[in-house]
Design an enzyme around this catalytic site. Structure first.
Site, PDB file in Angstrom:
ATOM      1  N   LYS A  53      -4.571  -0.155  10.227  1.00 12.32           N
ATOM      2  CA  LYS A  53      -4.003   1.018  10.900  1.00 12.32           C
ATOM      3  C   LYS A  53      -5.051   1.846  11.651  1.00 12.32           C
ATOM      4  O   LYS A  53      -4.989   3.067  11.695  1.00 12.32           O
ATOM      5  CB  LYS A  53      -3.228   1.913   9.914  1.00 12.32           C
ATOM      6  CG  LYS A  53      -2.121   1.208   9.172  1.00 12.32           C
ATOM      7  CD  LYS A  53      -1.174   0.445  10.092  1.00 12.32           C
ATOM      8  CE  LYS A  53      -0.317   1.360  10.953  1.00 12.32           C
ATOM      9  NZ  LYS A  53       0.511   0.567  11.915  1.00 12.32           N
ATOM     10  N   HIS A 115      -9.036  -7.837   8.882  1.00 10.94           N
ATOM     11  CA  HIS A 115      -9.292  -6.520   8.273  1.00 10.94           C
ATOM     12  C   HIS A 115     -10.374  -6.629   7.205  1.00 10.94           C
ATOM     13  O   HIS A 115     -10.567  -5.706   6.418  1.00 10.94           O
ATOM     14  CB  HIS A 115      -8.016  -5.987   7.602  1.00 10.94           C
ATOM     15  CG  HIS A 115      -6.930  -5.588   8.574  1.00 10.94           C
ATOM     16  ND1 HIS A 115      -7.163  -4.819   9.685  1.00 10.94           N
ATOM     17  CD2 HIS A 115      -5.587  -5.831   8.566  1.00 10.94           C
ATOM     18  CE1 HIS A 115      -6.024  -4.610  10.333  1.00 10.94           C
ATOM     19  NE2 HIS A 115      -5.052  -5.220   9.682  1.00 10.94           N
ATOM     20  N   SER A 145      -1.522   7.163   8.681  1.00 13.82           N
ATOM     21  CA  SER A 145      -0.924   5.992   9.301  1.00 13.82           C
ATOM     22  C   SER A 145      -0.699   4.878   8.274  1.00 13.82           C
ATOM     23  O   SER A 145       0.349   4.215   8.275  1.00 13.82           O
ATOM     24  CB  SER A 145      -1.839   5.509  10.431  1.00 13.82           C
ATOM     25  OG  SER A 145      -1.209   4.498  11.160  1.00 13.82           O
TER      26      SER A 145
END
Length: 301
Positions: A53, A115, A145
């Protein structure tokens, strides 16, 4: 892939967090670990790295347009971004694992996203001296987020209410580990690995065109200015939010009735979520966790 039906949503039980090589993970990112670890990078690969995010889809789309926007316009309308830019460690039942999608990419360069914190990245990326684009987002907006994302994404752990989630975020009990370690680990890496561009989400929001220029010079691209301007327009938040190929509305594990995948894309939305007490506590923890790094963030622009 069709828009999700609620029956599929109901069948999915949310995953539990567990410790994986010192990082909080869920099985969807560790089930294919042997293949992730041994993934064969190429010298012209571009690895897109973010904490979840922090602008992953945004930077993926920008890079995709920079490289392939002109050659294959149908690619932009027929293939969702998550097929064009595979998510390396992902291993979801409804599609091939990220390693397989990446291996089968027909493009050169291959754009691949992850990620993973710096210590878990497959070592072939370093050996091949692949280029890496890292995007970091300030912790407060990132937490907000991530909270809304966890609410609507059935392959993430149950977030609980905002306060519960925020406590977990401060403790680093999120999928992919602590935000603090992620952004500072990659920041340190930049000191010893020159093929890494470290970008900030806030800079991208403030002046997308300027950041696009930095990106082009890092990648050695001589994209004409009118082309860059066209891309800058096409990647504005509202345009991407409406675009079925970038807004993840075709992913069956996300419940858009709870929250859209692309919510606001603003800097400073944290002010609508943090109470005064939460903000004070967060600042204390932040000071502690970030005391040994030189990376600096803006929480408003």
């Amino acid at each position: 892939m069709e828009i999700p039906d609620s029956s599929l949503m109901k069948q999915l039980s949310r995953p539990e967090l567990f410790d994986f090589e010192g990082v909080s993970m869920v099985q969807y990112f560790t089930d294919n670990w042997e293949k992730v670890k041994n993934f064969q990078a190429r010298p012209d690969d571009i690895l897109i790295v973010t904490y979840p995010k922090a602008g992953t889809t945004w930077i993926s789309y920008i890079l995709d347009l920079l490289y392939f926007g002109n050659d294959a316009p149908e690619r932009q309308t027929s293939q969702p971004i998550y097929m064009r830019v595979p998510f390396l460690e992902s291993c979801f039942k409804m599609m091939p694992p990220g390693t397989e999608l990446a291996d089968n990419l027909p493009t050169s360069p291959r754009l691949i996203k992850t990620h993973l914190p710096v210590q878990l990245v497959p070592k072939s990326f370093w050996e091949q001296n692949s280029r890496i684009v890292y995007v970091a987002r300030n912790a407060k907006d990132n937490a907000v987020s991530y909270f809304h994302f966890d609410r609507m994404n059935m392959v993430q752990p149950e977030p609980g209410d905002w306060n519960t989630f925020l406590q977990k975020f401060m403790e680093g009990k999120n999928v992919f580990g602590p935000w603090y370690d992620h952004v500072s680990g990659w920041w340190e890496k930049k000191l010893t690995y020159s093929n890494l561009l470290y970008m900030f989400y806030e800079d991208l929001v403030e002046d997308t065109g300027r950041e696009l220029e930095h990106l082009c010079s890092f990648l050695g691209l001589s994209t004409p200015i009118e082309e860059r301007e066209k891309i800058t327009k096409g990647v504005q938040f509202d345009a991407m939010k409406q675009n079925k190929m970038t807004n993840y509305s075709t992913v069956p594990v996300m419940d858009f009735k709870i929250s859209p995948f692309m919510r606001k894309g603003k800097v400073g939305d944290w002010k609508n979520h943090f109470t005064v007490a939460q903000n004070e506590q967060f600042d204390e923890v932040y000071k502690q966790k970030m005391k040994n790094t030189t990376v600096k963030f803006r929480t408003e622009i």
